[in-house]
Design a protein around this motif. Structure first.
Motif, short mmCIF file in Angstrom:
data_model
loop_
_atom_site.label_atom_id
_atom_site.label_comp_id
_atom_site.label_asym_id
_atom_site.label_seq_id
_atom_site.Cartn_x
_atom_site.Cartn_y
_atom_site.Cartn_z
N SER A 132 -47.69 -7.39 1.22
CA SER A 132 -48.70 -6.90 2.15
C SER A 132 -49.78 -7.96 2.33
O SER A 132 -49.77 -9.00 1.66
N LEU A 133 -50.70 -7.68 3.24
CA LEU A 133 -51.87 -8.54 3.38
C LEU A 133 -52.70 -8.48 2.10
O LEU A 133 -52.66 -7.48 1.37
N PRO A 134 -53.46 -9.50 1.81
CA PRO A 134 -54.33 -9.46 0.63
C PRO A 134 -55.30 -8.30 0.70
O PRO A 134 -55.77 -7.92 1.78
N LEU A 135 -55.57 -7.72 -0.44
CA LEU A 135 -56.59 -6.67 -0.55
C LEU A 135 -57.92 -7.35 -0.85
O LEU A 135 -58.05 -8.06 -1.84
N ILE A 136 -58.90 -7.13 0.02
CA ILE A 136 -60.16 -7.88 -0.06
C ILE A 136 -61.30 -6.94 -0.43
O ILE A 136 -61.45 -5.88 0.16
N THR A 137 -62.06 -7.32 -1.41
CA THR A 137 -63.32 -6.65 -1.71
C THR A 137 -64.38 -7.73 -1.89
O THR A 137 -64.09 -8.92 -1.79
N SER A 138 -65.57 -7.31 -2.17
CA SER A 138 -66.64 -8.30 -2.38
C SER A 138 -66.51 -9.00 -3.72
O SER A 138 -67.20 -9.98 -3.97
N ASN A 139 -65.62 -8.51 -4.60
CA ASN A 139 -65.53 -9.05 -5.95
C ASN A 139 -64.23 -9.74 -6.28
O ASN A 139 -64.16 -10.49 -7.26
N TYR A 140 -63.16 -9.48 -5.55
CA TYR A 140 -61.87 -10.09 -5.87
C TYR A 140 -60.95 -10.02 -4.67
O TYR A 140 -61.20 -9.28 -3.71
N VAL A 141 -59.89 -10.78 -4.75
CA VAL A 141 -58.79 -10.71 -3.80
C VAL A 141 -57.52 -10.47 -4.58
O VAL A 141 -57.26 -11.14 -5.59
N ALA A 142 -56.73 -9.52 -4.15
CA ALA A 142 -55.48 -9.19 -4.83
C ALA A 142 -54.29 -9.42 -3.91
O ALA A 142 -54.38 -9.20 -2.71
N LEU A 143 -53.21 -9.87 -4.50
CA LEU A 143 -51.94 -10.01 -3.78
C LEU A 143 -50.93 -9.05 -4.38
O LEU A 143 -50.83 -8.93 -5.60
N GLU A 144 -50.18 -8.40 -3.52
CA GLU A 144 -49.09 -7.53 -3.97
C GLU A 144 -47.76 -8.23 -3.69
O GLU A 144 -47.60 -8.92 -2.69
N PHE A 145 -46.81 -8.01 -4.58
CA PHE A 145 -45.48 -8.61 -4.44
C PHE A 145 -44.40 -7.55 -4.50
O PHE A 145 -44.49 -6.60 -5.28
N ASN A 146 -43.39 -7.73 -3.67
CA ASN A 146 -42.12 -7.04 -3.88
C ASN A 146 -41.26 -7.92 -4.77
O ASN A 146 -41.33 -9.15 -4.69
N MET A 147 -40.45 -7.30 -5.59
CA MET A 147 -39.44 -8.03 -6.35
C MET A 147 -38.08 -7.51 -5.90
O MET A 147 -37.82 -6.31 -5.93
N ILE A 148 -37.25 -8.41 -5.47
CA ILE A 148 -35.92 -8.05 -4.99
C ILE A 148 -34.90 -8.64 -5.94
O ILE A 148 -34.85 -9.85 -6.15
N ILE A 149 -34.08 -7.76 -6.54
CA ILE A 149 -33.08 -8.19 -7.50
C ILE A 149 -31.69 -7.95 -6.91
O ILE A 149 -31.41 -6.88 -6.38
N ARG A 150 -30.86 -8.96 -7.02
CA ARG A 150 -29.47 -8.81 -6.61
C ARG A 150 -28.60 -8.89 -7.86
O ARG A 150 -28.63 -9.87 -8.59
N THR A 151 -27.82 -7.86 -8.08
CA THR A 151 -26.94 -7.84 -9.24
C THR A 151 -25.68 -7.05 -8.91
O THR A 151 -25.76 -5.95 -8.35
N GLY A 152 -24.55 -7.63 -9.21
CA GLY A 152 -23.29 -6.96 -8.97
C GLY A 152 -23.06 -6.53 -7.55
O GLY A 152 -22.48 -5.47 -7.29
N GLY A 153 -23.56 -7.32 -6.59
CA GLY A 153 -23.39 -6.97 -5.19
C GLY A 153 -24.39 -5.94 -4.68
O GLY A 153 -24.35 -5.55 -3.52
#
Length: 462
Positions: free
Chosen positions: A223-244
């Motif tokens: 997603s877009l960064p989450l912005i506040t006056s005190n921090y910036v956060a990044l969210e990540f998806n993790m995509i795993i491929r296993t056994g097809g």
């Protein structure tokens, strides 16, 4: 997409190191960055291999007579000879607008027509550039950054002519030419640097890894960064491929909270839901089958004696006397990790089947037990990967089925703990030994990070 790098860095510039992390994020893998780390990153990228300087050095100015094409006011071949190391700073405007500020000293050189011939002149120029940007339109692991405004100001610090008496003649000509062309050329150069730097940022945020031979793993901006006056956060998806199969994490993950940064510059948080899914992929153990001998299990003889005693009242011809038992251990059900303040436990279950030789010499099943295990977890980071090492903390033993009538399995708890510790837990640790790769966001080096276990969150801070 290329402007995504700039948006992150600008937003990070006002992160307060004394504040806590983001709350209420929907994804299970998040990161926050302190101002010092963000500034260090932007400076390193802009100035690495003199990226910014090289683009400024490529600036060319048009050969245009100053006024009415009178040759006596003509400057030609004006170009940048040297750019003294620039300084870069960032400012965050709440919500959407951010500002990149660049200060640099330029050494320009050209040829000025002094009436009969051209003579070389050198110009020392102090430049102040401000680029205001806005980011939006998230897509496929990236987002757009729009250049709203680019402003540049310059001040001529010095002009070097064949004679210092000619400086007053040259200065207004140089000023007029630079006023007409310098702004556009320098802003174009800044935009190109930002585009190149955007590739660098996306390369650190959207990454692929191999996880031993069992899977491949991809981190991707969610997603877009989450912005506040005190921090910036990044969210990540993790995509795993296993056994097809493709597994996108997290699935149905709840809100997560990162611990405070304190003196750290960067924190990566992995939620319990995300780690659960990873463990389901990593911990794949085939059924263990073995004859219970002292070479395999140190308490093999004691186990045979206890089982024989346990079943003697049944007067069952299938029950073992002195012959060693055959044991099978099968991993069943889900694997999950429980994260609590200052500790973590992996929970999983196995089925333990005991078999013995019957009167005919063939193996006959006696009974099957289910052992619900809790494994204490020690976490460490090495080579950019997160490793878990486990030890058996507790075991709950239940009777699943019996071919010899009711069995009081509670008397076997101590022996089953030892059996699991010696034969099964090492297999779990072998599975975990491949490690969980960590994303190198902002070229973070995972050297001796602080590891924090909090409620439903594992945080790694450097």
């Amino acid at each position: 997409m290329m402007w995504s790098f700039l948006g992150l860095l600008v937003l990070c510039s006002l992160v307060s190191p004394s504040q806590g992390g983001p709350k209420g994020l929907s994804h299970g893998i998040v990161s926050i960055v302190s101002p010092a780390t963000a500034l260090k990153y932007v400076s390193s990228v802009f100035l690495r291999n003199e990226l910014l300087q090289s683009h400024f050095l490529a600036i060319q100015f048009p050969d245009v007579p100053h006024k009415d094409k009178h040759p006596e006011n003509w400057i030609k071949e004006l170009h940048v000879v040297r750019v003294f190391t620039p300084s870069v700073s960032l400012e965050l405007y709440e919500k959407v607008d951010s500002l990149v500020c660049i200060k640099a000293r330029f050494h320009l050189s050209g040829k000025f027509f002094f009436g009969k011939h051209f003579e070389r002149i050198d110009i020392i120029l102090d430049v102040d550039i401000k680029a205001e940007v806005r980011f939006d339109a998230f897509f496929a692991g990236g987002f757009h950054i729009r250049l709203q405004v680019c402003k540049s100001e310059f001040a001529i610090a010095r002009i070097i002519c064949p004679s210092h008496l000619l400086v007053n003649k040259v200065r207004p000509v140089v000023t007029t030419i630079l006023a007409a062309s310098f702004h556009k050329t320098v802003c174009t150069a800044v935009e190109m640097v930002i585009n190149v730097s955007g590739v660098d940022f996306l390369h650190t945020a959207n990454v692929f890894f191999s996880v031993g031979t069992v899977a491949t793993m991809q981190y991707q901006l969610a997603s877009l960064p989450l912005i506040t006056s005190n921090y910036v956060a990044l969210e990540f998806n993790m995509i795993i491929r296993t056994g097809g199969r493709y597994i996108t994490l997290p699935v149905g993950a709840g809100p997560v909270t990162l611990p405070v940064l304190h003196h750290h510059g960067f924190c990566l948080g992995m939620s319990q839901a995300s780690l659960d899914a990873i463990l389901m992929v990593l911990i794949q153990i085939r059924v263990q089958e073995f004859i219970s001998t002292p070479e395999v299990f140190s308490a093999a003889s004691e186990l045979t004696t206890v089982v024989a005693s346990l079943l003697s009242h049944q007067k069952c011809p299938k029950c073992p006397l002195k012959a060693p038992l055959k044991i099978t251990i099968s991993l069943v059900g889900i694997r999950r990790i429980i994260l609590e303040p200052k500790r973590a436990v992996i929970e999983l279950s196995v089925e333990i089947a005991l078999l013995a030789k019957g009167p005919s010499g063939s193996l006959v099943g006696l009974f099957v037990m289910k052992a619900n295990l809790k494994l204490s977890v020690h976490a460490s980071v090495f080579g950019g990967r997160l490793f878990f090492t486990t030890k058996l903390a507790s075991l709950e033993l239940l009777l699943v089925s019996s071919q010899v009538g009711p069995v009081n399995v509670s008397v076997l708890v101590k022996l089953m703990k030892l059996l699991i510790a010696e034969t099964f837990v090492p297999r779990v640790n072998e599975c975990l030994d491949v490690g969980i790769p960590l994303p190198p966001v902002l070229h973070i080096r995972w050297n001796y990070p602080a590891i924090h276990f909090t409620q439903r969150m594992l945080a790694l801070c450097v």
